[in-house]
Write a protein that holds these residues in place. Structure first.
Motif, short mmCIF file in Angstrom:
data_model
loop_
_atom_site.label_atom_id
_atom_site.label_comp_id
_atom_site.label_asym_id
_atom_site.label_seq_id
_atom_site.Cartn_x
_atom_site.Cartn_y
_atom_site.Cartn_z
N ASN A 457 1.80 49.10 -11.90
CA ASN A 457 0.43 48.72 -10.72
C ASN A 457 -0.17 46.98 -12.86
O ASN A 457 -1.22 46.41 -12.24
CB ASN A 457 -0.57 49.27 -10.84
CG ASN A 457 -0.15 50.68 -10.30
OD1 ASN A 457 0.81 50.02 -8.74
ND2 ASN A 457 -0.68 51.65 -10.53
N ARG A 460 1.30 44.29 -10.90
CA ARG A 460 0.72 43.84 -9.67
C ARG A 460 -0.69 43.15 -9.59
O ARG A 460 -0.64 42.18 -9.39
CB ARG A 460 0.83 45.06 -8.24
CG ARG A 460 2.41 44.74 -7.98
CD ARG A 460 2.14 45.71 -6.71
NE ARG A 460 3.47 46.76 -7.05
CZ ARG A 460 3.28 48.00 -7.18
NH1 ARG A 460 2.12 48.52 -7.93
NH2 ARG A 460 4.88 48.08 -6.62
N ARG A 461 -1.14 42.92 -10.53
CA ARG A 461 -2.65 43.28 -10.88
C ARG A 461 -2.25 41.60 -11.82
O ARG A 461 -3.03 40.85 -11.52
CB ARG A 461 -3.14 43.38 -11.67
CG ARG A 461 -4.02 44.85 -11.15
CD ARG A 461 -4.85 45.64 -11.76
NE ARG A 461 -4.69 46.13 -12.88
CZ ARG A 461 -3.94 47.33 -13.34
NH1 ARG A 461 -4.01 48.23 -12.12
NH2 ARG A 461 -3.87 47.81 -14.21
N LEU A 464 -1.30 39.29 -9.11
CA LEU A 464 -2.07 38.91 -7.90
C LEU A 464 -3.02 37.45 -8.38
O LEU A 464 -3.24 37.21 -7.68
CB LEU A 464 -2.77 39.98 -6.58
CG LEU A 464 -4.05 39.79 -6.00
CD1 LEU A 464 -3.22 39.25 -5.19
CD2 LEU A 464 -4.22 41.24 -6.73
N ARG A 468 -4.20 34.19 -7.18
CA ARG A 468 -5.51 33.43 -6.36
C ARG A 468 -5.38 32.46 -6.85
O ARG A 468 -6.47 31.31 -7.02
CB ARG A 468 -6.20 34.74 -6.82
CG ARG A 468 -6.13 35.94 -5.83
CD ARG A 468 -7.53 36.83 -6.87
NE ARG A 468 -7.91 38.05 -5.96
CZ ARG A 468 -7.53 38.62 -5.86
NH1 ARG A 468 -8.07 39.53 -7.28
NH2 ARG A 468 -7.90 40.15 -5.26
N GLU A 501 -1.05 33.15 1.02
CA GLU A 501 -1.61 33.90 1.22
C GLU A 501 -1.68 34.65 1.42
O GLU A 501 -1.95 36.52 1.60
CB GLU A 501 -3.09 33.72 2.59
CG GLU A 501 -4.01 32.31 2.22
CD GLU A 501 -5.54 32.83 1.16
OE1 GLU A 501 -5.78 34.20 0.83
OE2 GLU A 501 -6.08 32.00 0.88
N LYS A 504 -0.66 37.00 -1.06
CA LYS A 504 -1.86 37.77 -2.31
C LYS A 504 -2.17 38.80 -1.11
O LYS A 504 -2.82 40.04 -1.51
CB LYS A 504 -2.83 36.92 -1.91
CG LYS A 504 -4.53 37.31 -2.06
CD LYS A 504 -5.27 36.43 -2.43
CE LYS A 504 -6.16 37.16 -0.78
NZ LYS A 504 -7.02 36.24 -0.59
N ASN A 505 -2.44 39.01 0.41
CA ASN A 505 -2.21 39.96 1.46
C ASN A 505 -1.14 41.56 0.27
O ASN A 505 -1.30 42.95 1.00
CB ASN A 505 -2.15 39.59 2.58
CG ASN A 505 -3.40 38.86 2.85
OD1 ASN A 505 -4.58 38.93 2.10
ND2 ASN A 505 -3.18 37.87 4.08
N THR A 508 -1.97 42.62 -3.16
CA THR A 508 -3.01 43.31 -2.48
C THR A 508 -3.33 45.06 -2.17
O THR A 508 -3.67 45.47 -2.09
CB THR A 508 -4.52 42.68 -2.17
OG1 THR A 508 -4.96 41.75 -2.87
CG2 THR A 508 -5.56 43.46 -1.98
N LEU A 509 -2.00 45.04 -0.90
CA LEU A 509 -1.77 46.03 -0.19
C LEU A 509 -0.93 46.86 -1.34
O LEU A 509 -1.25 47.93 -1.28
CB LEU A 509 -0.90 45.75 1.14
CG LEU A 509 -0.24 47.00 1.89
CD1 LEU A 509 -1.24 48.25 2.44
CD2 LEU A 509 0.63 46.64 3.31
N ALA A 511 -0.93 47.35 -4.36
CA ALA A 511 -1.52 48.40 -5.29
C ALA A 511 -2.66 48.99 -5.06
O ALA A 511 -3.36 49.73 -5.97
CB ALA A 511 -2.65 46.80 -6.16
N SER A 512 -2.92 48.92 -3.42
CA SER A 512 -3.71 49.83 -3.31
C SER A 512 -3.14 51.07 -2.93
O SER A 512 -3.77 52.36 -2.82
CB SER A 512 -4.67 49.35 -1.68
OG SER A 512 -3.62 49.06 -0.85
#
Length: 880
Positions: A457, A460-461, A464, A468, A501, A504-505, A508-509, A511-512
């Motif tokens: 994780n 991934r951060r 990400l 950005r 973009e 990034k999506n 983000t998915l 990571a969640s």
């Protein structure tokens, strides 16, 4: 004292004894009457032995000599007196036995003679004398011990006929009722392969073949040896004796229990001999019910499988299947459907336990594992007896075999057999190659679970945040392009922003979502066990595929990625299997053989003995398939030396290198014949015999080496080598006149080697006369399978010229006597024709019409061929 007339009477008796029509009983009575009148028997004994010696120096079974031997036997046996209780009569009997004892003593003193003919006649006379004595005859204990000791020595003589006569003589001395009889033990321990027919066809020779001795009295090795040699003998009569006498006798002792008989043979170490024995038992069955008496039906419960009953099941199914349509109904009672048997096989092989290194050191655990592997092997062989015509059952069996091959616990010893059965179930060769290649890939690179990193994780951060930043920079650049009216670059930046973009999506998915701690991926394994399994599958694949197909890309990939790297593996077993694979693959492509021929040559000389032998077999196979011109189609051009003269395409240099390589191969093979490694020497001799028999090599020099190797005392214990060369020499010489001419050319080099052998050489012990006799027999024109058309000069004619020229080189040489003797054995062509000339095929004269000779002509011709001892005795008398 003896008079001159009595001298003539002994010699006259020997003369008359040579003729078969003379009454030997009258001769014996007349000569014995003369003997009994003499007070001093010494001179009679000396004259008798002098006449006997003329017969004892002749090895061949001449009728005149055999008649003399029979006469001597009857004369000596006539002195035997029956056993009486009266002491005075016993003393008279001892006087009567004086001549018999004297003759035995003379024979026993002569049994160690240098001449094999004398040794043969000694053993023959001892055998006949013992056989002619009555059942209750008594022999002095000291004399009996001397006979026993002498025959024990002669039973290991290097000449088979001597050994056989010695064994027959010892049969008269044995005591079947005594299990510790030294004669029985001595004979049993010393008899070798060539006596198997004698032993089996004469049950009275050894009690091991009689019903009086229980099978338990024999060791396992002796039981197996009797069955193996008896049932594999070339003579049908020997096989029949084993089937009708030996096996029924053993089964009666075991109450007809065939499984108990198998238990007495230790089938794990002699499976093929046990199967051959079972087939012999099955062949004596009178009805199908007899074959089903041991209760084998469909499936044996897995818990009840033993080495004996599974082998019985396999042998019975194979025997019934060999009957074709006649056995179909019975086979259905023995085996289930293919799909059911597939599940049965899989369930058993899954139960085989793998052993760790510590467990392998435990003999109990190791024996259990070996038993499981043996049972599994027999079950896999049974796959070949199944009815796989139904598509569903066939596919299920294929799937099960694939599954078993991929299982890590599957023993390496079963891999080759599993691949063989798998390939046998597939119909398309492309499918066979593809499926085995996929299995190899799954075994070598299995999908294994791996642990995911803890900081996934965190990665991934970071990624990400970087995305950005890239989006912000791209938007800023986009605004600048719009302000500058650079619309083309603005469009590119807009697309880049859209991709960033989406990334990034996605990040983000991910990571969640909760992170998975376990994943799977392919991991390449390079341990020896895995490589050995993969190479075994490769070797079996190359064996089963038609060599005319060539090397396809999939097979080439296996060669490059698996086989060649394994040739240099530090593990000997892996290297050995890699060499076997390379040799088998080279049979599919001559280019591949050319490329790696030098590598195989290096391995034959540098590696461990077992690997050297594997490379040698590969080399021999290559020469058998492509011949010695294997290098002629080599595609790679051979560069010229800088200072060499120019020539077209470098042909002379290429030809020179090819000839040099061929000479190197032949020289290497010749050197291997002198190797101290017995297996390497035997494999080389067998390979050269194959090459010569197939016509790939025509070399009198190498043939001479093989003959000398066959006679060399060093190879006396190498039964495989002796058997191979013995069969080869007979088949090779009978195949064609060309081969006989090669044998003829090798005669003088062979004889010179023997004559010039130093005293320290084992060849100095070889009987040159016997070798010469062999060459004469091998080159007889009548020995050819397809006799050639009549020719002015036969092989024997040419051989006679060679021998005469050799004699004329030095008429005083010691070997001249043997050469002259050899000339008398030859079949010289007496037909008129041009001397030393050969006819072309067009000029071959027609064979003269066959005229049946009259009876008188036959008798006259037969008399000419008989050997008469009279001339020898007269010559001796005149000389004195």
């Amino acid at each position: 004292n003896m008079s001159g007339d009595s001298d003539l009477e002994i010699e006259e008796a020997f003369r008359r004894a040579q003729k078969a029509h003379n009454n030997k009983a009258k001769l014996v009575a007349s000569l014995k009457n003369r003997y009994n009148k003499l007070e001093d028997k010494t001179e009679f004994h000396e004259e008798f032995i002098r006449c006997l010696k003329y017969a004892m120096i002749i090895y061949t079974r001449e009728p005149a000599v055999e008649n003399v031997i029979d006469f001597v036997t009857k004369f000596a046996a006539s002195f035997e007196t029956p056993v009486n209780e009266n002491a005075e009569e016993e003393e008279e009997g001892e006087d009567e036995n004086e001549f018999l004892n004297f003759l035995f003593c003379f024979l026993l003193e002569s049994h160690g003679a240098n001449s094999h003919a004398v040794r043969f006649r000694v053993c023959q006379l001892v055998n006949k004398l013992l056989g002619s004595l009555s059942e209750n005859a008594q022999i002095d204990d000291g004399l009996c011990d001397r006979i026993h000791e002498a025959m024990l020595i002669r039973v290991t003589d290097k000449y088979p006929n001597v050994r056989i006569q010695a064994a027959l003589a010892m049969a008269r001395l044995q005591d079947p009722s005594n299990s510790d009889c030294p004669t029985i033990k001595g004979t049993r321990n010393r008899l070798s392969g060539e006596h198997r027919k004698l032993i089996i066809t004469r049950p009275n020779l050894l009690p091991v073949l009689a019903e009086k001795v229980h099978i338990r009295a024999l060791s396992i090795a002796q039981r197996v040896s009797l069955l193996h040699e008896g049932l594999s003998d070339s003579a049908d009569s020997v096989k029949e004796v084993v089937k009708t006498h030996l096996l029924p006798a053993w089964l009666r002792l075991l109450q007809g229990d065939v499984l108990q008989l198998l238990h007495k043979l230790d089938v794990e170490n002699c499976a093929e001999t046990a199967v051959t024995t079972l087939h012999a038992v099955f062949s004596m069955a009178t009805s199908p019910d007899d074959l089903l008496q041991n209760g084998v039906r469909k499936l044996i419960p897995v818990d009840s499988l033993t080495c004996e009953n599974v082998l019985y099941w396999r042998a019975l199914c194979e025997f019934v299947k060999s009957k074709g349509n006649e056995g179909e109904e019975l086979l259905e009672q023995l085996l289930p459907e293919a799909a059911i048997f597939a599940e049965y096989l899989c369930s058993y092989l899954r139960s085989i336990t793998g052993l760790s290194e510590e467990q392998k050191a435990d003999m109990t655990q190791l024996e259990i594992a070996m038993t499981q592997e043996f049972v599994g092997q027999q079950l896999i062989i049974l796959v070949g007896c199944l009815d796989t015509s139904e598509e569903g059952g066939r596919k299920r069996m294929v799937a099960v075999l694939q599954e078993i091959l991929v299982m890590p616990k599957t023993p390496t010893s079963l891999i080759g057999l599993l691949v063989e059965k798998l390939i046998g179930l597939l119909r398309d060769e492309t499918q066979k190659i593809q499926m085995v290649a996929e299995i190899i890939s799954d075994v070598r690179e299995p999908i294994l679970p791996i642990s995911a990193p803890v900081d996934e994780n965190e990665k991934r951060r970071k990624q990400l945040a970087e995305v950005r930043v890239q989006i912000m920079e791209a938007k800023q650049n986009l605004e600048e392009c719009i302000s500058c009216q650079d619309f083309s670059r603005a469009a590119v930046l807009k697309d880049s922003i859209s991709q960033l973009e989406e990334l990034k999506n996605q990040l983000t998915l991910e990571a969640s979502q909760p992170a998975d701690s376990i994943k799977e991926q392919r991991v390449e394994k390079s341990d020896p066990e895995t490589l050995l399994k993969c190479l075994t599958m490769c070797a079996e694949l190359f064996k089963q595929i038609n060599i005319k197909r060539g090397i396809c890309p999939t097979m080439n990939a296996l060669i490059e990625s698996l086989i060649l790297p394994s040739v240099s593996n530090p593990n000997p077993a892996v290297r050995n299997m890699a060499v076997i694979c390379l040799g088998t693959a080279a049979l599919h492509s001559k280019d591949l053989a050319n490329t790696h021929l030098v590598l195989l040559l290096q391995i034959t000389q540098l590696d461990e003995p077992k690997i050297r032998i594997s490379a040698l077999r590969a080399l021999i196979d290559q020469l058998l398939l492509n011949g010695l011109n294997i290098l002629q189609d080599k595609s790679a051009p051979i560069s010229q030396a800088p200072d060499s003269p120019d020539n077209s395409n470098g042909q002379p240099e290429q030809q020179t290198e090819e000839e040099s390589t061929v000479q190197s191969i032949l020289k290497m093979l010749s050197e291997f014949l002198d190797s101290e490694i017995c297996e390497l020497r035997t494999e080389t001799a067998e390979g050269l015999a194959k090459l010569m028999y197939c016509g790939r090599i025509l070399s009198p020099k190498l043939l001479s080496r093989l003959v000398l190797l066959w006679y060399n005392p060093v190879t006396e214990d190498d039964q495989r080598l002796r058997h191979c060369l013995g069969v080869f020499l007979q088949l090779y010489s009978r195949a064609s006149r060309t081969n006989q001419e090669c044998v003829e050319e090798s005669f003088l080099p062979t004889m010179r080697t023997l004559f010039n052998a130093p005293v320290t050489s084992p060849l100095s012990e070889v009987d040159a006369s016997n070798v010469a006799e062999l060459f004469v027999e091998l080159t007889r024109p009548s020995a050819l399978v397809q006799p050639a058309a009549i020719q002015a000069v036969s092989v024997h004619d040419s051989l006679a010229v060679r021998i005469c020229n050799e004699i004329l080189r030095d008429v005083s040489a010691p070997e001249v006597r043997l050469y002259c003797k050899t000339l008398s054995w030859l079949e010289i062509n007496t037909e008129p024709g041009p001397a030393n000339s050969e006819f072309d095929e067009e000029n071959v004269p027609e064979a003269p019409p066959s005229v049946r000779p009259s009876r008188r002509a036959k008798i006259a011709a037969l008399d000419k061929t008989k050997q008469d001892l009279t001339a020898l005795m007269n010559q001796e008398a005149n000389g004195s």
